[in-house]
Design a protein around this motif. Sequence first.
Motif, PDB file in Angstrom:
ATOM      1  N   ASP A 139       5.037  -9.156  -6.883  1.00  0.00           N
ATOM      2  CA  ASP A 139       4.124 -10.141  -7.488  1.00  0.00           C
ATOM      3  C   ASP A 139       3.582  -9.593  -8.816  1.00  0.00           C
ATOM      4  N   ARG A 140       3.932 -10.245  -9.911  1.00  0.00           N
ATOM      5  CA  ARG A 140       3.552  -9.723 -11.244  1.00  0.00           C
ATOM      6  C   ARG A 140       2.060  -9.852 -11.532  1.00  0.00           C
ATOM      7  N   ALA A 141       1.371 -10.710 -10.772  1.00  0.00           N
ATOM      8  CA  ALA A 141      -0.087 -10.853 -10.973  1.00  0.00           C
ATOM      9  C   ALA A 141      -0.871  -9.744 -10.274  1.00  0.00           C
ATOM     10  N   ILE A 142      -0.165  -8.993  -9.418  1.00  0.00           N
ATOM     11  CA  ILE A 142      -0.831  -7.916  -8.660  1.00  0.00           C
ATOM     12  C   ILE A 142      -0.459  -6.560  -9.265  1.00  0.00           C
ATOM     13  N   HIS A 143      -1.502  -5.797  -9.663  1.00  0.00           N
ATOM     14  CA  HIS A 143      -1.266  -4.459 -10.224  1.00  0.00           C
ATOM     15  C   HIS A 143      -1.617  -3.352  -9.241  1.00  0.00           C
ATOM     16  N   GLY A 144      -2.490  -3.686  -8.283  1.00  0.00           N
ATOM     17  CA  GLY A 144      -2.905  -2.678  -7.305  1.00  0.00           C
ATOM     18  C   GLY A 144      -2.842  -3.234  -5.894  1.00  0.00           C
ATOM     19  N   ILE A 145      -2.272  -2.440  -4.978  1.00  0.00           N
ATOM     20  CA  ILE A 145      -2.189  -2.853  -3.566  1.00  0.00           C
ATOM     21  C   ILE A 145      -2.944  -1.827  -2.735  1.00  0.00           C
ATOM     22  N   LEU A 146      -3.872  -2.320  -1.928  1.00  0.00           N
ATOM     23  CA  LEU A 146      -4.624  -1.418  -1.051  1.00  0.00           C
ATOM     24  C   LEU A 146      -4.532  -1.957   0.373  1.00  0.00           C
ATOM     25  N   VAL A 147      -3.997  -1.156   1.269  1.00  0.00           N
ATOM     26  CA  VAL A 147      -3.993  -1.525   2.686  1.00  0.00           C
ATOM     27  C   VAL A 147      -5.107  -0.710   3.339  1.00  0.00           C
ATOM     28  N   GLN A 148      -6.066  -1.415   3.938  1.00  0.00           N
ATOM     29  CA  GLN A 148      -7.222  -0.732   4.516  1.00  0.00           C
ATOM     30  C   GLN A 148      -6.829   0.010   5.798  1.00  0.00           C
ATOM     31  N   PHE A 149      -7.179   1.288   5.868  1.00  0.00           N
ATOM     32  CA  PHE A 149      -6.957   2.089   7.089  1.00  0.00           C
ATOM     33  C   PHE A 149      -8.254   2.197   7.858  1.00  0.00           C
ATOM     34  N   PRO A 150      -8.279   2.428   9.155  1.00  0.00           N
ATOM     35  CA  PRO A 150      -7.112   2.642  10.011  1.00  0.00           C
ATOM     36  C   PRO A 150      -6.395   1.330  10.355  1.00  0.00           C
ATOM     37  N   LEU A 151      -5.093   1.480  10.657  1.00  0.00           N
ATOM     38  CA  LEU A 151      -4.271   0.338  11.090  1.00  0.00           C
ATOM     39  C   LEU A 151      -4.159   0.355  12.608  1.00  0.00           C
ATOM     40  N   PRO A 152      -3.880  -0.809  13.221  1.00  0.00           N
ATOM     41  CA  PRO A 152      -3.708  -0.827  14.684  1.00  0.00           C
ATOM     42  C   PRO A 152      -2.557   0.084  15.117  1.00  0.00           C
ATOM     43  N   PRO A 153      -2.568   0.527  16.374  1.00  0.00           N
ATOM     44  CA  PRO A 153      -1.623   1.573  16.812  1.00  0.00           C
ATOM     45  C   PRO A 153      -0.146   1.189  16.716  1.00  0.00           C
ATOM     46  N   GLN A 154       0.183  -0.123  16.729  1.00  0.00           N
ATOM     47  CA  GLN A 154       1.610  -0.491  16.655  1.00  0.00           C
ATOM     48  C   GLN A 154       2.181  -0.319  15.238  1.00  0.00           C
ATOM     49  N   ILE A 155       1.320   0.013  14.266  1.00  0.00           N
ATOM     50  CA  ILE A 155       1.789   0.149  12.876  1.00  0.00           C
ATOM     51  C   ILE A 155       1.664   1.617  12.445  1.00  0.00           C
ATOM     52  N   ASN A 156       2.777   2.152  11.931  1.00  0.00           N
ATOM     53  CA  ASN A 156       2.790   3.533  11.451  1.00  0.00           C
ATOM     54  C   ASN A 156       2.274   3.542   9.997  1.00  0.00           C
ATOM     55  N   SER A 157       1.118   4.180   9.805  1.00  0.00           N
ATOM     56  CA  SER A 157       0.469   4.153   8.475  1.00  0.00           C
ATOM     57  C   SER A 157       1.380   4.740   7.396  1.00  0.00           C
ATOM     58  N   GLN A 158       2.108   5.811   7.753  1.00  0.00           N
ATOM     59  CA  GLN A 158       2.956   6.453   6.742  1.00  0.00           C
ATOM     60  C   GLN A 158       4.068   5.508   6.274  1.00  0.00           C
ATOM     61  N   HIS A 159       4.615   4.698   7.208  1.00  0.00           N
ATOM     62  CA  HIS A 159       5.653   3.731   6.804  1.00  0.00           C
ATOM     63  C   HIS A 159       5.075   2.742   5.781  1.00  0.00           C
ATOM     64  N   VAL A 160       3.822   2.368   5.985  1.00  0.00           N
ATOM     65  CA  VAL A 160       3.185   1.395   5.087  1.00  0.00           C
ATOM     66  C   VAL A 160       2.946   2.042   3.716  1.00  0.00           C
ATOM     67  N   ILE A 161       2.448   3.278   3.734  1.00  0.00           N
ATOM     68  CA  ILE A 161       2.210   3.984   2.459  1.00  0.00           C
ATOM     69  C   ILE A 161       3.526   4.115   1.691  1.00  0.00           C
ATOM     70  N   ASP A 162       4.589   4.489   2.411  1.00  0.00           N
ATOM     71  CA  ASP A 162       5.908   4.668   1.771  1.00  0.00           C
ATOM     72  C   ASP A 162       6.417   3.371   1.157  1.00  0.00           C
ATOM     73  N   ALA A 163       6.008   2.227   1.746  1.00  0.00           N
ATOM     74  CA  ALA A 163       6.554   0.933   1.314  1.00  0.00           C
ATOM     75  C   ALA A 163       5.883   0.405   0.049  1.00  0.00           C
ATOM     76  N   ILE A 164       4.678   0.906  -0.251  1.00  0.00           N
ATOM     77  CA  ILE A 164       3.969   0.415  -1.444  1.00  0.00           C
ATOM     78  C   ILE A 164       4.628   0.992  -2.702  1.00  0.00           C
ATOM     79  N   ASP A 165       4.865   0.116  -3.687  1.00  0.00           N
ATOM     80  CA  ASP A 165       5.411   0.585  -4.962  1.00  0.00           C
ATOM     81  C   ASP A 165       4.466   1.671  -5.520  1.00  0.00           C
ATOM     82  N   PRO A 166       4.961   2.900  -5.761  1.00  0.00           N
ATOM     83  CA  PRO A 166       4.073   3.971  -6.238  1.00  0.00           C
ATOM     84  C   PRO A 166       3.301   3.592  -7.498  1.00  0.00           C
TER      85      PRO A 166
END
Length: 297
Positions: A93-120
Amino acid sequence: MTTEPLFSRDAEVIDGKAAAAVIVEEIRNAVLLEQVTPGLAVVLVGSDPASAVYVRNKANRARECGFFSRQIVLAATTSEDELLKIVSELNLDRAIHGILVQFPLPPQINSQHVIDAIDPEKDVDGFHYANAGRLAVGAAADALVPCTPLGALRLIKQACGPDLGGLHAVILGRSNIVGKQLANLLLLEHCTVSVVHSRTINPENICRQADILVAAVGVPRLVKGSWIKPGAVVIDVGINRVADDTRPGQSHLVGDVDFDEARTVAAAITPVPGGVGPMTIAMLLKNTLSVALRSRP
Ligand code: NAD
């Protein structure tokens, strides 16, 4: 044990709210001057009340600064795949410059997978390996640096002056989010850095050598006055909710430092709340603005 006052007057209380307000004002002015609309997406999974407050504060503050602010609230039952799909849409999304996923995440979601997925390049929290790695090898100018360590560093410089070279900084806590990153930032400032953690033997002896003492452990009032070198600058990152002795059934926030003891020994100290906390949001906005400016055609 009570600590005898070592200074004739109390420590300066470092006002993080005022420091953050200055940064927020600079950001608001830059948005007007540069005619950019930084876009910040904040994703919350579940309904943890503390996380909901953090997310709302971040989104509101972004809006006040003239940002495009998107809040995405997902059910606690959201799967990892569903969250990763949303992250990849935000990456594009070109209108979005920053993505923040609020932690902690529920146990079925691996936080590291989510961090890895965000465009650096949109990782305004600075948690992605690419950003952590850039900071670790000294390429901080190319990194998005995590907001809390960045805010803590600003307050340290406010109290100590711009040149921190040769000062001994002791950091309690070695988390990827705060302790390790602040250690790397302070090494770049030419401090001698010691990191104290849960397996450190005799932590108080090491803390007592600190010119700059940072507590980021999540243990209420762990650091006593006797742990502090007279005249040190003390930065309390901890946010702990504890029962209020004076109001039955009520609670309040305290830091990782025993503020009443520490202020009789330190030269300067951040309060909780009102110290590092407000700086974290200001730095999030600053990171998002810098991505927006960088990505202009
Ligand atoms: P964490 O739980 O990930 O890490 C805690 C660290 O403290 C670990 O490295 C552990 O080894 C160390 N530790 C634990 N007990 C210890 C002890 N007795 N002595 C020495 N070290 C000990 O926590 P975190 O995410 O780094 O957060 C730390 C604190 O900072 C928490 O209170 C958190 O709420 C707060 N925090 C505040 C902000 C803010 O904006 N002000 C942002 C992030 C975290």
